[in-house]
Write an enzyme that holds these catalytic residues in place. Structure first.
Site, mmCIF file in Angstrom:
data_model
loop_
_atom_site.group_PDB
_atom_site.id
_atom_site.type_symbol
_atom_site.label_atom_id
_atom_site.label_comp_id
_atom_site.label_asym_id
_atom_site.label_seq_id
_atom_site.Cartn_x
_atom_site.Cartn_y
_atom_site.Cartn_z
ATOM 1 N N GLY A 50 1.933 -6.000 -5.021
ATOM 2 C CA GLY A 50 1.550 -6.113 -3.511
ATOM 3 C C GLY A 50 2.803 -5.610 -3.010
ATOM 4 N N ALA A 51 2.734 -4.607 -2.152
ATOM 5 C CA ALA A 51 3.869 -3.889 -1.573
ATOM 6 C C ALA A 51 4.983 -4.829 -0.895
ATOM 7 C CB ALA A 51 3.544 -3.077 -0.274
ATOM 8 N N ARG A 92 8.046 0.673 -9.660
ATOM 9 C CA ARG A 92 6.741 1.280 -9.436
ATOM 10 C C ARG A 92 7.019 2.262 -8.103
ATOM 11 N NH1 ARG A 92 2.074 -2.993 -8.443
ATOM 12 N NH2 ARG A 92 0.805 -1.041 -8.727
ATOM 13 N N ASP A 241 0.422 0.484 1.125
ATOM 14 C CA ASP A 241 1.429 0.621 0.192
ATOM 15 C C ASP A 241 2.580 1.627 0.675
ATOM 16 O OD1 ASP A 241 -0.689 -0.297 -1.745
ATOM 17 O OD2 ASP A 241 1.028 -1.039 -2.609
ATOM 18 N N ASN A 251 -3.189 3.253 -0.186
ATOM 19 C CA ASN A 251 -3.340 1.717 -0.451
ATOM 20 C C ASN A 251 -4.335 1.676 -1.834
ATOM 21 O OD1 ASN A 251 -3.464 -1.175 0.322
ATOM 22 N ND2 ASN A 251 -5.344 -0.757 0.368
HETATM 23 O O1 MRU Z 1 -1.245 -2.292 -7.599
HETATM 24 P P1 MRU Z 1 -0.982 -3.424 -6.490
HETATM 25 O O2 MRU Z 1 -1.651 -4.638 -6.836
HETATM 26 O O3 MRU Z 1 0.396 -3.760 -6.290
HETATM 27 O O4 MRU Z 1 -1.466 -2.850 -5.120
HETATM 28 C C1 MRU Z 1 -1.559 -3.742 -4.047
HETATM 29 C C2 MRU Z 1 -2.204 -3.177 -2.980
HETATM 30 O O5 MRU Z 1 -2.609 -1.956 -3.160
HETATM 31 C C3 MRU Z 1 -2.367 -3.686 -1.576
HETATM 32 O O6 MRU Z 1 -3.488 -3.447 -0.857
HETATM 33 C C4 MRU Z 1 -1.250 -3.398 -0.869
HETATM 34 O O7 MRU Z 1 0.163 -3.662 -1.587
HETATM 35 C C5 MRU Z 1 -1.195 -4.191 0.404
HETATM 36 S S1 MRU Z 1 -0.387 -5.723 0.153
HETATM 37 C C6 MRU Z 1 0.079 -6.600 1.445
#
Ligand code: MRU
Length: 349
Positions: A50-51, A92, A241, A251
């Site tokens: 999650g970002a 990432r 993201d 996203n």
């Molecule tokens: O691969 P992830 O689980 O890190 O991806 C997360 C997402 O795409 C979320 O929707 C995004 O980071 C928003 S988090 C507040």
């Protein structure tokens, strides 16, 4: 001794403790990191994801790196910190909050080190990382309040992936909006897309909302169009993201399809994200790097193998929703509306 605790992680006495998001919801297991390389591995392996949560983790990881080198001379401390930043940055590629947090920490290090010893600098960096975490909660609460004004009492909101407390230091972005709406007394229901292949929606969003007693219904991704057709959804709210200067938004994979479905059914489609997710250097979505993850994430459904190893797979982890599909971008500075190139510029001034 400084400590701060959120749902995704806890910082305590130079330990960073994550709830292991790979194991949720069936097991609540914690992973302790005492070195920056362990934090880098935790980000890469999706123990934390999650970002904004990745951003906060990188800030604390940077502090652990500084601690490891606090006995060095100033010159070699500075050299080592460049290495720490590179290792954390290589985890990432898509969530810009990672780079935003690392740049903030590096700026702090550079302005501090000349008048302080490396030992003293570490303590100042620790305060900075704690500020990143504290601000994350505050920002999510503020954007949550702006977003809550867009949802009516009795509405049902569809969300994709997990943009909740687990994806941030705490409280969440898209789920922060839901939390704020519920707190203001509105009766809100949520439909959560399961979010193949990694199942962040099924495993994490549903877990979080059930913990908060918020009415949540799980659907598989291919049901989103049909629930919209049946009139069950009043609004879509997702996280982000990376948001490009023109409003195009990266996203979790599947968000693009949901935005098209929402447009077809005339349902408002909102992005909820902190200003730190805006990357002015990406002019459009075409400039956003899209991570491609391990093909076994698609061959397996969680831990169950579905197809032979030889099956060819494509596994982009994110997609880009064009700005023309976005009804509004909910930030801590208010709800941005089209034309996004102008509304984004205005808040960044
Ligand atoms: O691969 P992830 O689980 O890190 O991806 C997360 C997402 O795409 C979320 O929707 C995004 O980071 C928003 S988090 C507040």
């Amino acid at each position: 001794m400084s400590r701060i605790k959120g749902m995704s992680m806890e910082w305590s006495d130079f330990n960073l403790i994550f709830i292991d998001q790979r194991k949720l919801p069936l097991e609540e297991v914690y992973v302790q990191c005492t070195t920056y390389t362990q934090v880098a591995t935790a980000i890469k392996d999706m123990i934390v994801r999650g970002a904004p949560a990745i951003g906060a983790s990188a800030a604390f990881g940077y502090v652990l790196g500084a601690k490891e080198f606090e006995k060095k001379t100033k010159d070699s401390f500075i050299l080592k910190m460049a290495e720490v930043k590179n290792v954390l940055a290589a985890t990432r590629p898509t969530a810009v909050n990672l780079f935003w947090a690392l740049e903030r920490m590096e700026r702090k290090m550079k302005t501090t080190i000349f008048e302080n010893t490396p030992y003293e600098t570490v303590r100042i960096l620790e305060d900075e990382a704690i500020a990143v975490a504290q601000e994350d909660i505050k920002v999510n609460q503020t954007l949550g309040e702006y977003g809550a004004q867009l949802i009516k009492d009795g509405d049902t909101v569809l969300t994709h992936c997990n943009a909740g407390a687990l994806a941030t230091f705490d409280y969440g972005t898209a789920l922060g909006v839901i939390r704020a709406a519920v707190k203001s007394g509105k009766k809100i229901k949520v439909y959560a897309d399961e979010t193949r292949p990694y199942l962040q929606g099924a495993r994490l969003t549903v877990w979080e909302l059930m913990k908060d007693n918020i009415d949540v219904t799980l659907i598989s991704d291919n049901m989103a169009g049909w629930v919209m057709h049946k009139g069950l959804i009043n609004a879509v709210i997702v996280g982000a993201d990376r948001i490009a200067a023109n409003g195009d938004t990266a996203n979790k994979i599947g968000t693009y399809s949901v935005s098209i479905l929402a447009k077809y059914h005339s349902i408002p489609f909102y992005i909820a994200a902190p200003v730190s997710t805006i990357d002015i250097k990406s002019e459009t979505g075409d400039d956003i790097p899209i991570e491609e993850r391990d093909h076994n994430e698609v061959r397996y459904c969680h831990k169950l193998k579905m197809v032979p190893d030889s099956v060819k797979v494509f596994n982009p982890s994110f997609d880009v929703t064009p700005h023309i599909n976005i009804s509004g971008i909910i930030t801590e500075k208010g709800v941005l509306r089209a034309p996004y190139d102008l509304s984004i510029k205005k808040i960044l001034l």
